[in-house]
Design a protein around this motif. Structure first.
Motif, PDB file in Angstrom:
ATOM      1  N   LYS A  38       0.799  -1.230   0.000  1.00 44.87           N
ATOM      2  CA  LYS A  38       0.000   0.000   0.000  1.00 44.87           C
ATOM      3  C   LYS A  38       0.830   1.278   0.000  1.00 44.87           C
ATOM      4  O   LYS A  38       0.266   2.370  -0.101  1.00 44.87           O
ATOM      5  CB  LYS A  38      -0.937  -0.004   1.204  1.00 44.87           C
ATOM      6  CG  LYS A  38      -1.926  -1.166   1.195  1.00 44.87           C
ATOM      7  CD  LYS A  38      -2.848  -1.110   2.402  1.00 44.87           C
ATOM      8  CE  LYS A  38      -3.827  -2.280   2.398  1.00 44.87           C
ATOM      9  NZ  LYS A  38      -4.738  -2.251   3.576  1.00 44.87           N
ATOM     10  N   GLY A  39       2.150   1.162   0.152  1.00 46.78           N
ATOM     11  CA  GLY A  39       2.990   2.346   0.073  1.00 46.78           C
ATOM     12  C   GLY A  39       3.275   2.976   1.421  1.00 46.78           C
ATOM     13  O   GLY A  39       2.731   2.581   2.459  1.00 46.78           O
ATOM     14  N   GLU A  40       4.140   3.987   1.399  1.00 47.39           N
ATOM     15  CA  GLU A  40       4.613   4.602   2.632  1.00 47.39           C
ATOM     16  C   GLU A  40       3.512   5.331   3.390  1.00 47.39           C
ATOM     17  O   GLU A  40       3.536   5.402   4.619  1.00 47.39           O
ATOM     18  CB  GLU A  40       5.772   5.567   2.317  1.00 47.39           C
ATOM     19  CG  GLU A  40       7.030   4.855   1.821  1.00 47.39           C
ATOM     20  CD  GLU A  40       8.219   5.792   1.734  1.00 47.39           C
ATOM     21  OE1 GLU A  40       8.152   6.881   2.346  1.00 47.39           O
ATOM     22  OE2 GLU A  40       9.197   5.438   1.067  1.00 47.39           O
ATOM     23  N   GLU A  41       2.546   5.903   2.672  1.00 44.73           N
ATOM     24  CA  GLU A  41       1.481   6.620   3.379  1.00 44.73           C
ATOM     25  C   GLU A  41       0.674   5.688   4.282  1.00 44.73           C
ATOM     26  O   GLU A  41       0.159   6.102   5.322  1.00 44.73           O
ATOM     27  CB  GLU A  41       0.555   7.309   2.378  1.00 44.73           C
ATOM     28  CG  GLU A  41       1.217   8.469   1.634  1.00 44.73           C
ATOM     29  CD  GLU A  41       0.227   9.189   0.747  1.00 44.73           C
ATOM     30  OE1 GLU A  41      -0.963   8.783   0.724  1.00 44.73           O
ATOM     31  OE2 GLU A  41       0.643  10.150   0.073  1.00 44.73           O
ATOM     32  N   PRO A  61       3.281   2.305  14.126  1.00 50.41           N
ATOM     33  CA  PRO A  61       4.570   2.517  14.796  1.00 50.41           C
ATOM     34  C   PRO A  61       5.622   1.541  14.274  1.00 50.41           C
ATOM     35  O   PRO A  61       5.350   0.348  14.103  1.00 50.41           O
ATOM     36  CB  PRO A  61       4.253   2.250  16.272  1.00 50.41           C
ATOM     37  CG  PRO A  61       3.007   1.428  16.257  1.00 50.41           C
ATOM     38  CD  PRO A  61       2.233   1.834  15.052  1.00 50.41           C
ATOM     39  N   ALA A  62       6.829   2.090  14.005  1.00 53.25           N
ATOM     40  CA  ALA A  62       7.936   1.241  13.567  1.00 53.25           C
ATOM     41  C   ALA A  62       8.682   0.719  14.790  1.00 53.25           C
ATOM     42  O   ALA A  62       9.906   0.787  14.876  1.00 53.25           O
ATOM     43  CB  ALA A  62       8.873   2.032  12.656  1.00 53.25           C
ATOM     44  N   SER A  71      11.973   3.336   9.093  1.00 49.47           N
ATOM     45  CA  SER A  71      10.925   3.226   8.082  1.00 49.47           C
ATOM     46  C   SER A  71      11.560   3.253   6.701  1.00 49.47           C
ATOM     47  O   SER A  71      12.629   3.801   6.507  1.00 49.47           O
ATOM     48  CB  SER A  71       9.926   4.377   8.236  1.00 49.47           C
ATOM     49  OG  SER A  71      10.598   5.616   8.106  1.00 49.47           O
ATOM     50  N   GLY A  72      10.911   2.652   5.763  1.00 50.74           N
ATOM     51  CA  GLY A  72      11.439   2.573   4.401  1.00 50.74           C
ATOM     52  C   GLY A  72      11.257   1.187   3.843  1.00 50.74           C
ATOM     53  O   GLY A  72      11.005   0.229   4.579  1.00 50.74           O
ATOM     54  N   PRO A  73      11.398   1.047   2.534  1.00 49.89           N
ATOM     55  CA  PRO A  73      11.119  -0.245   1.899  1.00 49.89           C
ATOM     56  C   PRO A  73      12.119  -1.336   2.242  1.00 49.89           C
ATOM     57  O   PRO A  73      11.802  -2.506   2.184  1.00 49.89           O
ATOM     58  CB  PRO A  73      11.166   0.097   0.398  1.00 49.89           C
ATOM     59  CG  PRO A  73      11.997   1.341   0.309  1.00 49.89           C
ATOM     60  CD  PRO A  73      11.720   2.113   1.560  1.00 49.89           C
TER      61      PRO A  73
END
Length: 883
Positions: free
Chosen positions: A102-105, A111-112, A162-164
């Motif tokens: 679904k993407g970063e949004e 919470p990471a 956070s990040g792919p």
């Protein structure tokens, strides 16, 4: 850069749930820590995670860091995980799944981070049940020697960037009794993520058809085979990277050695004199050495070699049963490599003979340099603890993880570079002064740590191998940026006096200075082997008590830490006050720029630099005395430290401490007083005595002389800076006149440099008149001390009136371009008149490299008018001797 409190960050952006903490000395992402600003709430309901899986209860443990996720279906692991760690890993997989689909949004409100363990019980239970993550954590906590009582009062969180493609999983402690904040956050472990698409199982030493086995002891055959393989690979040198590892003198042998073969066959450890029994060394000349901690126990209980038992040790030997466990283990390790000879300091040097110790101690360079390898008992505080360790094999086994529905996201997890090498760099042995040189000089080191063996040689990574990475560690950074100096520099070509060598020496000085010595008198001799190594690479330079002649005077500007003080030698001479070796505690060497760039210019002439060695054949070892003679300027000064506690907000802005610098004349009268509320624009200092600016008390005043050593010219952003030593005379009689010792450092910035450089001629003038005179002098010489930006602003202010006139004329003519160019032209003319080059560099036109060193202090100053010349005079050159 503004430093914000975590609460301030939240107020500015409520969406932020975490931020990155970066080591100020490193920008590499290997040194990044994750800090969760606000405690993350539970993730979405389980139905959102996996429509076919029932949710498990939230893992709250009394905290709002709970995790709701499928119990076991979304994660697949080759090894076992406890329920707590399984739920946390499942949530991590869910986070990655949402991010991918679904993407970063979509993960903005996820919470990471999540709570892993609250207190010690579930963590210890997890280790007992062979949970792989819990084993990793417990092994790391044992390396850090953190008491379980502290863990029981803390939460352990797991978080990630956070990040792919996150690179690491971070595990941090937060104390339960205090609010979560950047101060209540300790990153204890990072697990490196190795994507299976890039790294297959050969990275971890697993061949096709091989299993994932690791043994429960470092004494196993598997561990032995690894060590033998590491040596074979190094000796084979198939890629030519191990030339330095295979360079040794085939003819040199230590004075005495222990017979490993006899010890194994007869259980008696015989001492052998290499010169008396040459036939014994015809077939087998190779030997290994041992690095070990004596400790308090060893100082009184170790079975050392003495004048009273040397004959018995040579004729009959000592029963192996009487040796401490570390020595017995070292004999066994030596036999792994079919090496007959072993060297151990306490058994090969006569400990109650000063003459023998002096003779043998200065041969440490040859002893360790020519050994086949060095056995390093890193985890043993004294000889009773041995080399080998029992361990959970999972501690050195990579963890294989994959997530359902994400076949492309499979990975291995291992401790990251810091966790891998902390077992060496933070060990008991690593704190010892003698061991520092032993590790650096040895061509190969086999480390026995708290839970695995590690291999270190002179080649660059990946040749730092471990049981976790038998084929070599793939990390870009090894040994927490403190590898053996041979891997940092090129010693292949003699005479290579590149900055690389001097930078390596500075690193050695910084690391060595913090080491512990049972006898402070050993400081110079325990570094002499390394100095010999550098002497070979720097044949045109001269070693001077820890400093190189060609780097003077910059190398005199080392700084001692607040935890350091002059070493208290017991009777015999140790080192001159200008050498960092005279300090007991950590020091920071001055940066030495050998690139030819004009970062700093010497202000003194080195007339002479002399060291008198205790042993003429070993000039890098102990000294009788040493001195440096300088032609320089001297200015009497006094520093009055401020101990008053200040509000945190003043300290956070770099101010608060109002230290005072009193600049005096030769008769002791005060000429000018400077306050350092803003140290960046006035002055800073350090004393060579133990002194902490946070202490409630200390020396009320330190008086002495300021000797300017170097000057940094004003640049686009920096003002003039003069750095030098604080010294004090050692006596007033004829023999000691002009002789001084170092007591600290002083740096003066901007306009205050003028107040150090000039003296008032007419002392009878009123204070207000003198103040006005100083201000006129500073204004007259502003091009010398101000940065280009400050100077440009001052000139623009001076030209504001004329600029307004030009603006009006240009406006009347309807030409804005005429206005701008006219003002720029006027400013440029003013700058050129002040002898400043435009173009954004802010560098004075005078090339200080072409000016005599003792003339540079005044070379940038413009000519003063007659009235100022009648009021001020320059300092007079003097010749002094530093001892």
């Amino acid at each position: 850069m503004n430093v914000l409190d975590s609460d301030e960050i939240l107020k500015r952006n409520d969406k932020i749930t975490s931020f990155v903490l970066v080591n100020p000395n490193q920008v590499d992402d290997d040194d990044v820590d994750i800090f969760v600003v606000k405690a993350p709430g539970p993730p979405p309901p389980a139905a959102h995670l996996n429509q076919t899986t029932a949710a498990s209860p939230a893992i709250s443990h009394g905290s709002n860091l709970g995790v709701t996720s499928p119990r076991s279906t979304s994660i697949s692991c080759m090894t076992r995980l406890c329920d707590t760690c399984s739920n946390a890993m499942n949530y991590f997989g869910h986070y990655l799944d949402v991010l991918k689909s679904k993407g970063e949004e979509a993960v903005e409100n996820l919470p990471a981070a999540c709570l892993l363990h609250s207190g010690a019980k579930t963590l210890q239970d997890g280790e007992d049940s062979s949970c792989h993550v819990c084993v990793f954590l417990m092994a790391n906590l044992r390396v850090k020697r953190l008491a379980m009582e502290s863990i029981d009062q803390s939460n352990i969180e797991m978080c990630w960037q956070s990040g792919p493609s996150p690179k690491r999983l971070h595990f941090a402690l937060t104390h339960q009794a205090h609010p979560r904040s950047a101060k209540n956050y300790w990153n204890i472990l990072k697990l490196q993520i190795w994507p299976s698409s890039e790294f297959d199982k050969t990275l971890f030493g697993m061949r096709d058809g091989g299993g994932m086995e690791r043994h429960s002891s470092t004494k196993s055959e598997q561990t032995r085979d690894n060590a033998i393989e590491w040596l074979k690979r190094c000796q084979a040198n198939e890629d030519g990277k191990h030339d330095q590892c295979n360079t040794a003198s085939a003819d040199w042998l230590p004075t005495r050695l222990l017979d490993v073969k006899s010890a194994i066959e007869t259980s008696m450890v015989k001492l052998v004199m290499s010169s008396d029994t040459p036939d014994a060394f015809i077939l087998q000349r190779q030997y290994v050495t041992l690095s070990h901690c004596w400790g308090n126990w060893g100082a009184s209980r170790l079975p050392v070699l003495t004048t009273g038992n040397i004959v018995e040790r040579l004729q009959e030997g000592v029963p192996i049963s009487l040796l401490p466990k570390t020595f017995v283990d070292a004999i066994q390790v030596a036999s792994w490599f079919k090496v007959r000879w072993l060297w151990i300091d306490s058994l090969c040097i006569i400990q109650d003979s000063k003459e023998d110790w002096q003779r043998e101690s200065i041969m440490m360079y040859d002893v360790y340099k020519n050994a086949l390898l060095n056995i390093s008992a890193d985890d043993s505080p004294d000889g009773r603890f041995g080399c080998f360790r029992d361990r959970d094999p999972l501690a050195v086994l990579p963890m294989n993880v994959s997530f359902r529905g994400q076949e492309s996201w499979k990975c291995w997890l291992t401790p990251d570079t810091h966790a891998v090498f902390d077992s060496i760099t933070k060990s008991s042995l690593a704190k010892r002064g003698w061991v520092f040189q032993e590790r650096q000089l040895s061509r190969r080191v086999l480390h026995f740590t708290s839970h695995e063996l590690m291999w270190e040689c002179c080649a660059e990574a990946p040749y730092f191998a471990s049981e976790t990475f038998p084929g070599g560690t793939p990390f870009k950074v090894v040994f927490n940026r403190n590898p053996k100096f041979q891997t940092r520099t090129s010693f292949k070509t003699k005479g290579n006096s590149s900055p690389e060598l001097y930078n390596a020496w500075n690193t050695i000085c910084r690391e060595y200075s913090g080491r512990i010595f049972s006898h402070v008198q050993d400081k110079l001799v325990a570094l002499s082997g390394l100095a010999q190594e550098f002497e070979v690479a720097l044949p045109d330079d001269t070693y001077l008590a820890g400093i190189w002649r060609s780097t003077l005077p910059q190398s005199l500007l080392w700084k001692s830490s607040d935890r350091s003080s002059p070493a208290q030698s017991t009777g015999n001479y140790l080192a001159p006050s200008w050498s960092w070796l005279s300090i007991d505690g950590p020091v920071s060497p001055s940066y030495i720029d050998q690139s030819g760039s004009d970062t700093a210019y010497s202000l003194v002439d080195i007339v002479d630099a002399v060291t008198t060695p205790l042993f003429p054949a070993k000039p890098t070892a102990s000294l009788k005395d040493a001195s440096i003679t300088l032609r320089c300027f001297l200015r009497p000064v006094e520093i009055r430290p401020d101990y008053e506690k200040k509000p945190w907000y003043l300290l956070a802005m770099g101010g608060g401490k109002a230290h005072k610098l009193l600049i005096k004349d030769e008769d002791g009268t005060e000429s000018f007083r400077v306050s350092s509320f803003d140290p960046s624009s006035t002055f800073d200092f350090s004393f060579d005595t133990e002194w902490d600016q946070d202490m409630e008390s200390g020396p009320e005043a330190v008086a002495g002389y300021f000797v300017p050593l170097t000057m940094v010219k004003p640049t686009e952003h920096e003002s003039l800076c003069v750095r030098g030593l604080l010294v004090e005379p050692i006596g007033a009689d004829r023999q000691t006149k002009g002789t001084y010792r170092r007591i600290g450092l002083l740096s003066v910035y901007g306009s205050h440099c003028q107040r150090v450089k000039y003296k008032v001629k007419n002392k009878s003038a009123e204070d207000s008149e003198q103040a006005d005179s100083w201000e006129r002098l500073v204004q007259s010489l502003q091009a010398t001390h101000q940065s280009f930006e400050e100077l440009a602003r001052n000139v623009e202010r001076q030209l504001s009136v004329s600029g307004e006139r030009v603006s009006k004329s240009a406006s009347d003519a309807g030409n804005e371009e005429t206005e701008e160019s006219a003002i720029d032209e006027d400013v440029t003319e003013q700058l050129e008149a002040l002898d400043i080059v435009d173009g954004g560099h802010g560098v004075a036109q005078i090339d200080l490299a072409t000016v005599d060193a003792t003339e540079r202090l005044y070379a940038l100053d413009v000519s003063m008018d007659r009235e100022l010349e009648s009021l001020f005079e320059r300092l007079a050159l003097q010749t002094i001797t530093l001892i």
